[in-house]
Motif scaffolding. Structure first.
Motif, PDB file in Angstrom:
ATOM      1  N   GLY A 101      26.310  30.058  -8.074  1.00 54.53           N
ATOM      2  CA  GLY A 101      26.962  28.853  -8.561  1.00 54.53           C
ATOM      3  C   GLY A 101      28.383  29.052  -9.045  1.00 54.53           C
ATOM      4  O   GLY A 101      29.011  28.118  -9.554  1.00 54.53           O
ATOM      5  N   GLU A 102      28.912  30.270  -8.879  1.00 52.43           N
ATOM      6  CA  GLU A 102      30.289  30.544  -9.287  1.00 52.43           C
ATOM      7  C   GLU A 102      31.266  30.082  -8.207  1.00 52.43           C
ATOM      8  O   GLU A 102      30.941  30.052  -7.028  1.00 52.43           O
ATOM      9  CB  GLU A 102      30.474  32.040  -9.551  1.00 52.43           C
ATOM     10  N   LYS A 103      32.479  29.758  -8.644  1.00 51.75           N
ATOM     11  CA  LYS A 103      33.530  29.357  -7.707  1.00 51.75           C
ATOM     12  C   LYS A 103      34.407  30.563  -7.369  1.00 51.75           C
ATOM     13  O   LYS A 103      34.802  31.308  -8.265  1.00 51.75           O
ATOM     14  CB  LYS A 103      34.407  28.260  -8.312  1.00 51.75           C
ATOM     15  N   GLU A 104      34.677  30.728  -6.071  1.00 52.40           N
ATOM     16  CA  GLU A 104      35.594  31.787  -5.639  1.00 52.40           C
ATOM     17  C   GLU A 104      36.657  31.191  -4.724  1.00 52.40           C
ATOM     18  O   GLU A 104      36.402  30.225  -3.995  1.00 52.40           O
ATOM     19  CB  GLU A 104      34.839  32.911  -4.925  1.00 52.40           C
ATOM     20  N   LEU A 105      37.825  31.777  -4.771  1.00 53.18           N
ATOM     21  CA  LEU A 105      38.961  31.279  -3.997  1.00 53.18           C
ATOM     22  C   LEU A 105      38.808  31.623  -2.515  1.00 53.18           C
ATOM     23  O   LEU A 105      38.469  32.763  -2.171  1.00 53.18           O
ATOM     24  CB  LEU A 105      40.249  31.891  -4.537  1.00 53.18           C
ATOM     25  N   PHE A 106      39.029  30.640  -1.652  1.00 56.08           N
ATOM     26  CA  PHE A 106      39.036  30.925  -0.216  1.00 56.08           C
ATOM     27  C   PHE A 106      40.197  31.865   0.119  1.00 56.08           C
ATOM     28  O   PHE A 106      41.268  31.770  -0.479  1.00 56.08           O
ATOM     29  CB  PHE A 106      39.215  29.635   0.593  1.00 56.08           C
ATOM     30  N   LYS A 115      40.078  21.151  -5.534  1.00 49.91           N
ATOM     31  CA  LYS A 115      38.656  21.432  -5.269  1.00 49.91           C
ATOM     32  C   LYS A 115      38.444  22.101  -3.910  1.00 49.91           C
ATOM     33  O   LYS A 115      37.427  22.764  -3.705  1.00 49.91           O
ATOM     34  CB  LYS A 115      37.842  20.143  -5.337  1.00 49.91           C
ATOM     35  N   GLU A 116      39.392  21.903  -2.985  1.00 48.96           N
ATOM     36  CA  GLU A 116      39.246  22.444  -1.640  1.00 48.96           C
ATOM     37  C   GLU A 116      39.676  23.905  -1.529  1.00 48.96           C
ATOM     38  O   GLU A 116      39.571  24.495  -0.464  1.00 48.96           O
ATOM     39  CB  GLU A 116      40.052  21.586  -0.659  1.00 48.96           C
TER      40      GLU A 116
END
Length: 322
Positions: free
Chosen positions: A49-54, A40-41
Motif C-alpha cells: 500500500g506504499e506509494k513509489e515514484l514511477f 497522483k499520476e
C-alpha cells in the motif's frame, strides 16, 4: 463554352479558398505536446500500500521487456488478457532466468473498476512485475499509451490492447521483426503487428458501408501520412527504448489516430519499421463507434499533415515529463 470555363474557374477558386480556410483552422486549433502529469499520476502502489515514484523513459533500462496496456472501462475484458500475458511471461522467465519484465496497466480515467482489477494482479505478482498507472482524467488511448511508455523500464516496450484480441505469444513474431531490422548504433526500430493478411476475410463479413469507410481510411493514411504500412491501427507494437523516447516525445494526437501520427513521426526520423502478421480475433465490447470514430480519425489524419506543413506542430527533441 465561356460559361463552363467561368464555372470551372469558380470551382477552382472555391476549392482553393476552402483549402486555405482548412489550413488556418488546422493551425489555430493545434494543441501542443502534453507531457505534464497530475501529482497522483507520478506514483504507483506497492503490495503493502506504499506509494513509489514511477521511473522515467530517460533512465537506463532495467528490464528486458515492458508491456504497456491502455485500459478504459475494461474491468470485464482485462482479466482474460492479463491471465494470458502473465502466464506467457512467467513461463518465459522459467525457461530463461535472465529474462525480466514488467506489465504497466494504464487506467485511462475509467468509470468502472479497471484500476481495482489491475491492482489485484499487482498484489498477486508484486509491484516489480505489475504496476498500475491511474490517470486522473481520460486522455484517450494514445495519451494512456504515452504515459505508460514514459513510465517504463524495458529495453523494448510492447503496446498491447486490453481486450487480448492479439494472442500474446505473438510477441515472438514482432520481436523477430524488430531483430530483422538490425537496429544501428542509435538502436532505433519499431515492429508493428498487422492484420492486413486478414483483410479479405474481414471484407466478406463487413457491410458495404463499413468496407467503404475502411478503404477510405486506408487511402487517407497513405495519402497524408504513412507510406508502406498496410495496417497502422493494430494495437500490438514493439519499440526499442530509444525509438519510443524519440516518437512519443513528439506525439500530439491522444485519441484513435495516434498510431498514425506515431508512425508518421518515425518515418520523418527515418526510424526503420517492420510490419509482421499476427493472429487477431475480434472481441466484443469495443469502444470504437464505427461511423463517428472513422469520421474523427479521418479529420485527425488530414489535420496531422496540415499542422506539420504549417509548422503548428514540430518534431520535438526528447525531454522529461513534468
Amino acid at each position: 463554352m465561356d460559361c463552363l470555363f467561368e464555372i470551372a474557374q469558380a470551382l477552382v477558386a472555391l476549392a482553393a479558398l476552402a483549402f486555405i480556410v482548412l489550413l488556418v483552422v488546422a493551425h489555430l486549433t493545434a494543441g501542443m505536446v502534453n507531457l505534464t502529469r497530475h501529482e497522483k499520476e507520478k506514483y504507483f502502489l506497492t503490495a503493502t500500500g506504499e506509494k513509489e515514484l514511477f521511473p522515467s523513459l530517460h533512465d537506463p533500462y532495467s528490464r528486458e521487456l515492458s508491456v504497456v496496456v491502455p485500459a478504459y472501462n475494461e474491468e470485464l475484458r482485462l482479466p482474460m488478457m492479463m491471465d494470458e500475458a502473465m502466464e506467457y511471461l512467467k513461463n518465459r522467465q522459467k525457461q530463461n532466468s535472465s529474462f525480466t519484465y514488467e506489465v504497466i496497466v494504464v487506467d485511462d480515467g475509467s468509470k468502472d473498476k479497471t484500476t481495482e482489477v489491475g491492482l489485484k494482479y499487482m498484489r498477486k505478482y508484486g509491484a516489480d512485475k505489475v504496476r498500475v498507472l491511474t490517470l486522473v482524467k481520460n486522455r484517450g488511448k494514445g495519451g494512456a499509451v504515452r504515459m505508460g511508455t514514459l513510465s517504463s523500464r524495458g529495453k523494448v516496450i510492447l503496446m498491447a490492447d486490453a481486450d487480448g484480441a492479439t494472442k500474446f505469444c505473438d510477441i515472438e513474431k514482432v520481436e523477430a521483426g524488430l531483430d530483422s531490422l538490425n537496429p544501428k548504433a542509435e538502436n532505433m526500430a519499431i515492429s508493428c503487428g498487422s492484420r492486413a493478411h486478414l483483410e479479405k476475410e474481414s471484407v466478406a463479413q463487413r457491410s458495404v458501408f463499413r468496407t467503404f469507410l475502411m478503404y477510405g481510411f486506408h487511402f487517407l493514411v497513405w495519402f497524408f501520412c504513412v507510406k508502406g504500412i498496410r495496417d497502422t491501427q493494430c494495437g500490438f507494437k514493439l519499440f526499442t527504448r530509444e525509438a519510443a523516447l524519440r516518437t512519443f516525445s513528439s506525439l500530439h494526437v491522444e485519441r484513435w489516430a495516434f498510431d498514425v501520427e506515431l508512425l508518421y513521426i518515425a518515418q520523418c526520423f527515418k526510424i526503420p519499421i517492420a510490419e509482421v502478421a499476427v493472429n487477431w480475433t475480434e472481441i466484443e465490447g469495443s469502444k470504437l463507434v464505427p461511423f463517428w470514430s472513422w469520421l474523427q480519425m479521418g479529420r485527425d489524419l488530414v489535420f496531422i499533415r496540415l499542422r506539420y506543413i504549417t509548422g503548428a506542430w514540430k518534431l520535438e527533441s526528447p525531454h522529461k515529463t513534468e
